[in-house]
Design a protein around this motif. Structure first.
Motif, PDB file in Angstrom:
ATOM      1  N   VAL A 149     -13.557 -48.388  -7.983  1.00  0.00           N
ATOM      2  CA  VAL A 149     -13.776 -47.151  -8.730  1.00  0.00           C
ATOM      3  C   VAL A 149     -13.401 -45.930  -7.885  1.00  0.00           C
ATOM      4  O   VAL A 149     -12.718 -45.027  -8.350  1.00  0.00           O
ATOM      5  N   ASN A 150     -13.846 -45.915  -6.617  1.00  0.00           N
ATOM      6  CA  ASN A 150     -13.696 -44.701  -5.811  1.00  0.00           C
ATOM      7  C   ASN A 150     -12.369 -44.592  -5.063  1.00  0.00           C
ATOM      8  O   ASN A 150     -11.964 -43.508  -4.691  1.00  0.00           O
ATOM      9  N   ARG A 151     -11.725 -45.711  -4.806  1.00  0.00           N
ATOM     10  CA  ARG A 151     -10.485 -45.619  -4.030  1.00  0.00           C
ATOM     11  C   ARG A 151      -9.267 -46.045  -4.817  1.00  0.00           C
ATOM     12  O   ARG A 151      -8.148 -45.733  -4.435  1.00  0.00           O
ATOM     13  N   GLN A 152      -9.476 -46.822  -5.898  1.00  0.00           N
ATOM     14  CA  GLN A 152      -8.297 -47.323  -6.586  1.00  0.00           C
ATOM     15  C   GLN A 152      -8.209 -46.893  -8.041  1.00  0.00           C
ATOM     16  O   GLN A 152      -7.286 -47.295  -8.738  1.00  0.00           O
ATOM     17  N   ASN A 153      -9.187 -46.060  -8.477  1.00  0.00           N
ATOM     18  CA  ASN A 153      -9.154 -45.533  -9.829  1.00  0.00           C
ATOM     19  C   ASN A 153      -9.165 -46.630 -10.885  1.00  0.00           C
ATOM     20  O   ASN A 153      -8.488 -46.537 -11.895  1.00  0.00           O
ATOM     21  N   ILE A 154      -9.939 -47.687 -10.636  1.00  0.00           N
ATOM     22  CA  ILE A 154     -10.051 -48.765 -11.609  1.00  0.00           C
ATOM     23  C   ILE A 154     -11.498 -48.826 -12.072  1.00  0.00           C
ATOM     24  O   ILE A 154     -12.400 -49.015 -11.273  1.00  0.00           O
ATOM     25  N   MET A 155     -11.714 -48.610 -13.381  1.00  0.00           N
ATOM     26  CA  MET A 155     -13.072 -48.670 -13.916  1.00  0.00           C
ATOM     27  C   MET A 155     -13.389 -50.136 -14.192  1.00  0.00           C
ATOM     28  O   MET A 155     -12.632 -50.824 -14.859  1.00  0.00           O
ATOM     29  N   VAL A 156     -14.525 -50.633 -13.658  1.00  0.00           N
ATOM     30  CA  VAL A 156     -14.758 -52.074 -13.735  1.00  0.00           C
ATOM     31  C   VAL A 156     -15.440 -52.548 -15.013  1.00  0.00           C
ATOM     32  O   VAL A 156     -15.396 -53.737 -15.317  1.00  0.00           O
TER      33      VAL A 156
ATOM     34  N   ALA B  61      -1.744 -35.528  -7.963  1.00  0.00           N
ATOM     35  CA  ALA B  61      -0.440 -35.553  -8.619  1.00  0.00           C
ATOM     36  C   ALA B  61       0.507 -36.487  -7.864  1.00  0.00           C
ATOM     37  O   ALA B  61       0.627 -36.401  -6.640  1.00  0.00           O
ATOM     38  N   GLY B  62       1.141 -37.370  -8.593  1.00  0.00           N
ATOM     39  CA  GLY B  62       2.127 -38.268  -7.999  1.00  0.00           C
ATOM     40  C   GLY B  62       1.535 -39.458  -7.246  1.00  0.00           C
ATOM     41  O   GLY B  62       2.263 -40.216  -6.620  1.00  0.00           O
ATOM     42  N   VAL B  63       0.222 -39.605  -7.277  1.00  0.00           N
ATOM     43  CA  VAL B  63      -0.403 -40.736  -6.597  1.00  0.00           C
ATOM     44  C   VAL B  63      -1.155 -41.555  -7.642  1.00  0.00           C
ATOM     45  O   VAL B  63      -1.995 -41.019  -8.359  1.00  0.00           O
ATOM     46  N   SER B  64      -0.845 -42.857  -7.749  1.00  0.00           N
ATOM     47  CA  SER B  64      -1.497 -43.634  -8.804  1.00  0.00           C
ATOM     48  C   SER B  64      -2.590 -44.550  -8.272  1.00  0.00           C
ATOM     49  O   SER B  64      -3.458 -44.987  -9.012  1.00  0.00           O
ATOM     50  N   ASN B  65      -2.544 -44.861  -6.983  1.00  0.00           N
ATOM     51  CA  ASN B  65      -3.494 -45.871  -6.484  1.00  0.00           C
ATOM     52  C   ASN B  65      -4.524 -45.302  -5.510  1.00  0.00           C
ATOM     53  O   ASN B  65      -5.100 -46.016  -4.709  1.00  0.00           O
ATOM     54  N   ASP B  66      -4.722 -44.001  -5.518  1.00  0.00           N
ATOM     55  CA  ASP B  66      -5.729 -43.420  -4.620  1.00  0.00           C
ATOM     56  C   ASP B  66      -6.306 -42.182  -5.285  1.00  0.00           C
ATOM     57  O   ASP B  66      -5.676 -41.597  -6.178  1.00  0.00           O
ATOM     58  N   LEU B  67      -7.501 -41.786  -4.879  1.00  0.00           N
ATOM     59  CA  LEU B  67      -8.185 -40.646  -5.485  1.00  0.00           C
ATOM     60  C   LEU B  67      -8.682 -39.723  -4.379  1.00  0.00           C
ATOM     61  O   LEU B  67      -8.940 -40.172  -3.260  1.00  0.00           O
ATOM     62  N   GLU B  86     -16.696 -33.840 -17.203  1.00  0.00           N
ATOM     63  CA  GLU B  86     -15.637 -33.747 -18.212  1.00  0.00           C
ATOM     64  C   GLU B  86     -14.501 -32.854 -17.705  1.00  0.00           C
ATOM     65  O   GLU B  86     -13.328 -33.209 -17.830  1.00  0.00           O
ATOM     66  N   VAL B  87     -14.841 -31.722 -17.089  1.00  0.00           N
ATOM     67  CA  VAL B  87     -13.821 -30.806 -16.563  1.00  0.00           C
ATOM     68  C   VAL B  87     -13.082 -31.457 -15.389  1.00  0.00           C
ATOM     69  O   VAL B  87     -11.850 -31.382 -15.283  1.00  0.00           O
ATOM     70  N   ILE B  88     -13.843 -32.126 -14.523  1.00  0.00           N
ATOM     71  CA  ILE B  88     -13.237 -32.744 -13.340  1.00  0.00           C
ATOM     72  C   ILE B  88     -12.260 -33.849 -13.760  1.00  0.00           C
ATOM     73  O   ILE B  88     -11.189 -34.005 -13.174  1.00  0.00           O
ATOM     74  N   ARG B  89     -12.626 -34.578 -14.808  1.00  0.00           N
ATOM     75  CA  ARG B  89     -11.771 -35.675 -15.290  1.00  0.00           C
ATOM     76  C   ARG B  89     -10.416 -35.157 -15.772  1.00  0.00           C
ATOM     77  O   ARG B  89      -9.415 -35.851 -15.686  1.00  0.00           O
ATOM     78  N   GLN B  90     -10.379 -33.916 -16.275  1.00  0.00           N
ATOM     79  CA  GLN B  90      -9.122 -33.329 -16.776  1.00  0.00           C
ATOM     80  C   GLN B  90      -8.265 -32.744 -15.645  1.00  0.00           C
ATOM     81  O   GLN B  90      -7.180 -32.255 -15.893  1.00  0.00           O
ATOM     82  N   THR B  91      -8.807 -32.746 -14.420  1.00  0.00           N
ATOM     83  CA  THR B  91      -8.131 -32.045 -13.331  1.00  0.00           C
ATOM     84  C   THR B  91      -7.230 -32.975 -12.534  1.00  0.00           C
ATOM     85  O   THR B  91      -7.531 -34.147 -12.349  1.00  0.00           O
ATOM     86  N   GLU B  92      -6.111 -32.416 -12.085  1.00  0.00           N
ATOM     87  CA  GLU B  92      -5.228 -33.154 -11.183  1.00  0.00           C
ATOM     88  C   GLU B  92      -4.843 -32.189 -10.065  1.00  0.00           C
ATOM     89  O   GLU B  92      -4.488 -31.052 -10.359  1.00  0.00           O
TER      90      GLU B  92
END
Ligand SMILES: Cc1cc2nc3c(=O)[nH]c(=O)nc-3n(C[C@H](O)[C@H](O)[C@H](O)COP(=O)(O)OP(=O)(O)OC[C@H]3O[C@@H](n4cnc5c(N)ncnc54)[C@H](O)[C@@H]3O)c2cc1C
Ligand code: SF4
Lengths: 420, 121
Positions: A149-156, B61-67, B86-92
């Protein structure tokens, strides 16, 4: 094979490894090298994005990344070297070297004046505790889910039941709720909470998540994906009361059932392991049964606070540096630390006596919760240190400091006594 | 207005005192069960305006596998947590980001900023 020489080599780049590296540098070791298998430093704290770190050490409440960030900055400032994407395969203490495989350099042999083990711990899994039922998708350890969830953006999952009231499980209950999942309940076998009360308040009560104490999961249902679990209360012998079993619908089960130190390397190297902590036995220098090998952090015993990890690891680094520079105090005798009433384990397990005197903190965990007690350290019948404690709890580590000059026998006992 | 009683567990230190607060509307009338003043202060805030630090992640932006991990710079009103999410979820965010850079300022009119807790190049 590629070869490297250094004064102190550290296995693991989590908070323990980083603090040990800083400690070694500050003590005067010249070349200090961290070997880390992940693609970044920080260890498990990279996924611990919640606050609650650093209150003792930095007097402010930091998140995991902020906490280890301070150590990474300091380590870089001091010129600590590190190899990422590099996995240590063996520790050869007879030749004072470790063998690792790195994506950049291939098989590498690192020769060092001393070695520090800082490999952390891993989670107990369903296999370690044996929950009956099918093996569908949707079963995770709380830490694995935290990483996804926190590092790979995958909701389990969307509807979650959590087994175990440890801190990681409760923190994930909040995290999943904030992300829009429904956490149906947290099920705990014991009749008391495993983690901190503040986590119950802020992670469960805040989100209206029920806590079922003295309950367990008896079966897991579902073929391809989890469809639900059976939950039952347990009697005083922890045996489920079948007649009161109830079915709870969910698509995900998180297991938060404790941590185990990661000691394959330590065992293979023939270093003495304590059967209770599952970690290497150490003295107050954090030195293992093999003189040139030191250990710190969760690989030694599972700590609840990263603050404690950084304190003991700084000590490990300091003495590992002294060992490499041949400055470690000469031992004039060994004192064994013995567990007394309501003490599950002690760390360190041994104290080395040396010229002069020194304050040594003995960390310990109790077996059972108790109120209004005294913590006592004794040599024979003589009390050499004591302090009052309002409350002791298996989930919170305690400590008592003793003066090495007062150690008159070859054993010291730590016990918890009821105050009259 | 009638008075209400709330049981509040202090989370300031691990001792976890159980307190009972009696009050009317936003006004606290009495607090019992605390051991120190920090607890009393906590009970007063918790009764009328409970606040929490919010930690979560933001897409890069431009990163799919990390947050990017982020937090509220100071505690937010508890009842606003889901609105803020909700606001944070819309942010990039666009990289690079330095630790403690403001990612969203004055989120949901609370006067609190959402900041990064890690640097990413
Ligand atoms: C899922 C989880 C969540 C946690 N949450 C919290 C929390 O919220 N608050 C808290 O205070 N504590 C928490 N803890 C406890 C936490 O582990 C400690 O506080 C702290 O991170 C321990 O530091 P460490 O350096 O000993 O271990 P770690 O942080 O685990 O670091 C060990 C490092 O060693 C590396 N490593 C292991 N084996 C090898 C090898 N053979 N070769 C090379 N590298 C290797 C690993 O990749 C890792 O980076 C959590 C633990 C877990 C498992
Ligand atoms: S009231 Fe004081 S002693 Fe009690 S939990 Fe709060 S801070 Fe701790």
């Amino acid at each position: 094979m590629f070869e490297i020489n250094c004064d102190v080599v550290i296995i693991g780049g989590g908070p323990a490894g980083l603090a040990a590296a800083i400690g070694a540098k500050e003590e005067g070791a010249e070349k200090v090298l961290i070997i880390e298998r992940d693609n970044a430093l920080g260890g498990i704290l990279q996924q611990c994005i919640h606050p609650g770190f650093g209150l003792t050490r930095f007097k402010e409440e930091l998140t995991g990344p902020e906490f280890y960030g301070k150590f990474v900055d300091r380590a870089k400032e001091l010129g600590v070297e590190y190899m990422l994407n590099s996995m240590v395969l063996s520790v050869d203490h007879e030749n004072s070297q470790v063998i690792c495989v790195s994506s950049e350099k291939g098989m590498t042999c690192v020769h060092a004046g001393s070695i520090v083990l800082a490999m952390g711990c891993r989670e107990r899994t369903r296999a370690n505790i044996v929950t009956p039922g099918t093996r569908p998708a949707g079963l995770y350890t709380a830490g694995a889910a935290q990483r996804l969830v926190n590092r790979q953006n995958i909701m389990v999952g969307k509807k979650v039941v959590i087994l175990g009231s440890g801190d990681i499980g409760m923190i994930m209950a909040r995290r999943m709720s904030l992300e829009g999942a429904k956490v149906v309940c947290v099920v705990e076998l014991m009749s008391y909470l495993a983690g901190l009360t503040r986590n119950r308040v802020q992670c469960l009560d805040d989100f209206g998540i029920p806590l079922k104490l003295a309950h367990t999961i008896t079966r897991i249902e579902g073929n391809e994906r989890v469809t639900g679990v059976w939950v039952a209360p347990v009697d005083e012998n922890k045996v489920p009361i079948k007649e009161q079993e109830e079915f709870i619908e969910c698509d995900t089960v998180l297991f938060s059932v404790g941590l185990l130190p990661e000691n394959e390397l330590t065992r293979k190297a023939g270093i003495a392991i304590n059967p209770i902590t599952n970690g290497p036995e150490v003295n107050q220098y954090m030195q293992t049964s093999v003189p040139g090998v030191f250990a710190c952090g969760n690989v030694v015993h599972v700590n609840d606070l990263a603050d404690n990890v950084s304190e003991e690891s700084a000590r490990a680094g300091k003495y590992a540096a002294q060992y490499a520079m041949k400055k470690l105090p000469t031992s004039t005798g060994t004192v064994t630390c013995v567990t007394g009433r309501n003490v599950r384990y002690l760390c360190p397990q041994k104290i080395q006596k040396a010229e002069g005197s020194e304050k040594v903190s003995l960390y310990f965990r109790v077996l059972n919760p108790e109120l209004g007690v005294k913590l006592v350290a004794k040599c024979g019948d003589e009390i050499i240190a004591q302090k009052k404690a309002f409350r002791v709890n298996p989930g919170e580590m305690d400590h008592i400091a003793v003066d090495t000059a007062k150690l008159t026998t070859d054993a010291i006992t730590v016990e918890v006594v009821k105050e009259d | 207005m009638s008075t209400i009683k709330k049981e509040i567990i202090c989370t300031v230190c691990p001792r976890g005192c159980h307190m009972e607060v009696e009050g009317q509307g936003d006004q606290v009338i009495s607090v019992t069960g605390y051991t120190c003043n920090r607890g009393l202060e906590y009970a007063n805030t918790e009764f009328a305006h409970p606040v929490r630090i919010l930690t979560t992640t933001v897409k890069m932006a431009g990163v799919s596998n990390d947050l990017l991990p982020v937090r509220s710079a100071s505690p937010l009103p508890k009842e606003k947590l889901f609105d803020c999410m909700e606001v944070i979820r819309q942010t990039e965010v666009k990289l690079p980001v330095a630790c403690h850079d403001v990612i969203i300022s004055n989120i949901c009119g609370t006067g609190v900023d959402i900041v990064a807790t890690k640097s990413v190049e």
